[in-house]
Design a protein around this motif. Structure first.
Motif, mmCIF file in Angstrom:
data_model
loop_
_atom_site.group_PDB
_atom_site.id
_atom_site.type_symbol
_atom_site.label_atom_id
_atom_site.label_comp_id
_atom_site.label_asym_id
_atom_site.label_seq_id
_atom_site.Cartn_x
_atom_site.Cartn_y
_atom_site.Cartn_z
ATOM 1 N N LEU A 261 78.338 -37.993 -24.275
ATOM 2 C CA LEU A 261 78.875 -36.688 -24.676
ATOM 3 C C LEU A 261 78.307 -35.582 -23.797
ATOM 4 O O LEU A 261 79.032 -34.684 -23.355
ATOM 5 N N SER A 262 77.015 -35.654 -23.523
ATOM 6 C CA SER A 262 76.374 -34.635 -22.690
ATOM 7 C C SER A 262 76.946 -34.641 -21.279
ATOM 8 O O SER A 262 77.196 -33.582 -20.687
ATOM 9 N N GLN A 263 77.157 -35.816 -20.720
ATOM 10 C CA GLN A 263 77.711 -35.922 -19.372
ATOM 11 C C GLN A 263 79.103 -35.307 -19.286
ATOM 12 O O GLN A 263 79.497 -34.809 -18.228
ATOM 13 N N ARG A 264 79.831 -35.329 -20.393
ATOM 14 C CA ARG A 264 81.189 -34.795 -20.385
ATOM 15 C C ARG A 264 81.266 -33.362 -20.906
ATOM 16 O O ARG A 264 82.356 -32.840 -21.154
ATOM 17 N N GLY A 265 80.126 -32.749 -21.088
ATOM 18 C CA GLY A 265 80.107 -31.373 -21.555
ATOM 19 C C GLY A 265 80.449 -31.224 -23.022
ATOM 20 O O GLY A 265 80.852 -30.140 -23.456
ATOM 21 N N LEU A 266 80.277 -32.292 -23.798
ATOM 22 C CA LEU A 266 80.565 -32.263 -25.224
ATOM 23 C C LEU A 266 79.257 -32.323 -25.999
ATOM 24 O O LEU A 266 78.193 -32.560 -25.436
ATOM 25 N N ARG A 267 79.312 -32.129 -27.300
ATOM 26 C CA ARG A 267 78.092 -32.115 -28.102
ATOM 27 C C ARG A 267 78.242 -32.996 -29.334
ATOM 28 O O ARG A 267 79.350 -33.283 -29.787
#
Length: 638
Positions: A261-267
């Motif tokens: 999620l972090s790698q894709r800019g999500l949380r």
């Protein structure tokens, strides 16, 4: 005279190669550079060829409609990922085409076969020499680009036409991947999202399927879909047979998912407005959920024919169930349980292939079946001791109804005082079959999940609300018949309430409520082996699917065993998310997913966890994507 590779013989003297072949003087290179500058500098392509990365080749006898071969310089091979889109400007006719990579890119030597002996020997001997080579790929034409958009291609690009790569910013619009519901990223394009437009009636009300083997990422993909649906204001119902989704109200605590999620800019984030429901008397998969409710099944909401099919009754048992049902209806009328005078007008509208007889209870059937067995065997004259039945205390009337139905008449059980003959024998055959039916119903009734009062009745009106997520926790229901009865009853109830909401929206000229029902382990509910013996349930499902789609209610089937689903069910599906599956499943799904060529299925065979083939009705063609993981917590059972 011996000769070496570094010398040659001239008379009596050996002359080295270096004496014969000398480097060109620096002045010669300068002369060529000056000449090029004088004539306009280095060659640059003009017009449609400017910026092109490759060219189309001629067709040969192995060429196929809609497919073409493209060649390009070796240095561009790394610029063309799988599923890349290309813009071809046919020359000289000027027609513009959009195509996608379906095989390659491959490397080929210039002017030689890839298996030419000199190349093979060089490789085998370990030499590092590399001949000049180029790239080649196979492309499939998606359509022709016009001022009105992309239309089906009527012609083919001409040979030697320039080929340009489509920028990531244009890929989304060409493939129709836009929308506010994000599913994941397009493989090969980390900046292109695969999205769905929830506002289009032609997309989500159409039915969907999540298919994949265990460990392929199916559950976390469903978790992501639920999260996105809720944010978009869609009402979600999840039949959760494993209890996986009962903790969606909390953010995920899985470190691996968090990293992705972090790698894709999500949380990490919990799903808002979740509510968990479970059958009375069953344990909760997540006891700490802040909104947990018990519910009971209402026997009068289930078609007697669907009930018999789900309970897998034999033909004799089914016949006896319907006989008991008819006696119960007559007795309910006599006792003014239903219909009352106020109900008379609605009696003709009751469709027992769709629902049960109003106000009838399962305990009423047990009461009558017990009485029928006692009369047939003449073992007892007393009233059956089922005090929860509405008929308890009215044995005389019940007994007369039983005798009348089976041909004895009301006086059949009384001895004729004049003839002193034996009473007329009733046509109640095969007591063993009646006892088998009684055993099945008693086993079901002992679970105490039916008719437990209005305080546990399902409130469909409350459950169907925008942005509300209703999780039906069936994890503690080991009896598959009970589980299927619950799903069948609730599906019918959801459709009825959706119809009410839809009619109200149409009358008020507002946007109807969008609802999505997710059925986990769908192959257990809709087994191909059993569905052929369950025509009533099959017809109910088909009606729900057809009516629901027109009223903004979509079904989502989740299964790891799609081959266990009947063709009727797979034929309902328009939107697909297919994770890694076996070869037999691929062969079957090919006929259901439109525009899916062999190159895509080749990629499906080697998908990793979280990767899937995605095909929705609004997309121009299926794509391979990396599905976003669930930001909410899953109680993983795999």
């Amino acid at each position: 005279m011996s000769m070496t590779s570094n010398s040659t013989a001239t008379g009596n003297r050996e002359t080295s190669v270096q004496d014969i072949v000398r480097p060109a003087p620096v002045s010669a290179a300068q002369v060529l550079a000056d000449e090029a500058a004088h004539n306009g500098g280095a060659f640059e392509a003009e017009g449609a060829y400017a910026g092109a990365f490759g060219r189309t080749l001629f067709d040969d006898r192995s060429s196929e409609d809609g497919s073409l071969t493209i060649v390009f310089p070796a240095e561009r091979i790394g610029d063309i990922p799988s599923q890349s889109l290309m813009h071809i400007i046919s020359q000289p006719d000027g027609h513009e085409y959009i195509a996608t990579v379906t095989a390659g890119p491959f490397c080929e030597p210039d002017g030689l076969s890839a298996t030419a002996p000199q190349l093979v020997v060089t490789a085998v001997r370990g030499h590092r020499s590399m001949p000049r080579h180029h790239g080649r790929l196979q492309a499939t034409i998606i359509g022709e680009k016009t001022s009105k958009g992309i239309i089906p291609a009527r012609l083919r690009p001409r040979p030697n036409s320039p080929v340009h790569l489509v920028s990531s910013s244009d890929v989304s619009s060409i493939l129709n991947l836009s929308g506010e519901i994000r599913l994941g990223l397009l493989n090969g394009h980390d900046d292109v999202q695969i999205c769905v437009d929830s506002k289009k009636k032609s997309v989500l009300p159409r039915h969907s399927a999540h298919i994949g083997t265990t460990g392929g990422g199916k559950s976390t993909g469903v978790g992501r879909a639920i999260y996105e649906f809720q944010k978009a204001g869609i009402c979600v119902i999840v039949f959760d047979v494993e209890g996986e989704y009962t903790a969606l109200n909390k953010a995920t605590d899985n470190a691996e998912m968090g990293e992705v999620l972090s790698q894709r800019g999500l949380r990490e984030d919990g799903v808002a407005n979740t509510h968990v429901y479970r059958l009375v008397g069953t344990a909760a998969a997540n006891e700490g959920h802040p909104s947990s409710h018990e519910f009971t099944l209402q026997f009068d909401q289930i078609s007697p024919f669907a009930f018999a099919e789900i309970m897998d009754l034999s033909d004799p048992q089914n016949e006896r169930l319907i006989q008991t049902y008819e006696i119960a209806k007559q007795l309910m009328r006599e006792l003014e349980i239903f219909p009352t005078k106020a109900d008379e007008r609605g009696v003709l509208d009751i469709d027992e292939f769709d629902s049960g007889w109003p106000r009838m209870k399962l305990e009423d059937l047990r009461y009558l079946i017990s009485g029928i067995i006692a009369i047939a065997e003449q073992t007892s004259e007393g009233e059956p001791q089922f005090r929860a039945s509405q008929f308890y205390g009215h044995w005389d009337k019940a007994k007369k109804r039983i005798c009348s139905y089976f041909g004895g008449g009301e006086a059949s059980q009384e001895t004729d005082k004049k003839s002193k003959d034996k009473p007329e024998k009733l046509r109640i055959s095969h007591p063993i079959s009646w006892k088998a039916l009684m055993a099945k119903i008693s086993r079901l009734q002992r679970l105490q999940i039916f008719d437990r009062g209005t305080q546990h009745a399902i409130d469909y009106k409350t459950m169907l609300a925008a942005g509300r997520v209703n999780i039906i926790d069936l994890s503690d229901v080991e009896n598959m018949d009970v589980r299927n009865l619950a799903i069948a009853e609730m599906l019918r109830g959801f459709l009825a309430q959706q119809q009410v909401a839809y009619d109200a929206a149409v009358k008020a000229e507002t946007t109807p409520l969008m609802t999505n029902v997710i059925i986990e382990e769908a192959h257990e509910f809709l087994s191909a082996r059993r569905i052929q013996k369950m025509p009533t349930l099959r017809d109910q499902l088909m009606k729900i699917a057809k009516r629901g789609r027109k009223r903004y209610l979509g079904l989502t089937f989740v299964t790891q065993s799609p081959n266990d689903l009947p063709d009727d069910v797979l034929g309902l599906v328009n939107n697909w998310i297919v994770y890694k599956v076996d070869e037999a499943t691929i062969r079957r799904l090919k006929s259901y997913i439109p525009n899916s060529d062999d190159s895509l299925w080749g990629l499906v065979r080697s998908l990793g966890p979280g990767q899937a083939l995605v095909s929705f009705t609004h997309m121009r063609r299926p794509v391979i994507g990396a599905i976003d993981p669930s930001p909410a917590q899953l109680l993983m059972t795999e």
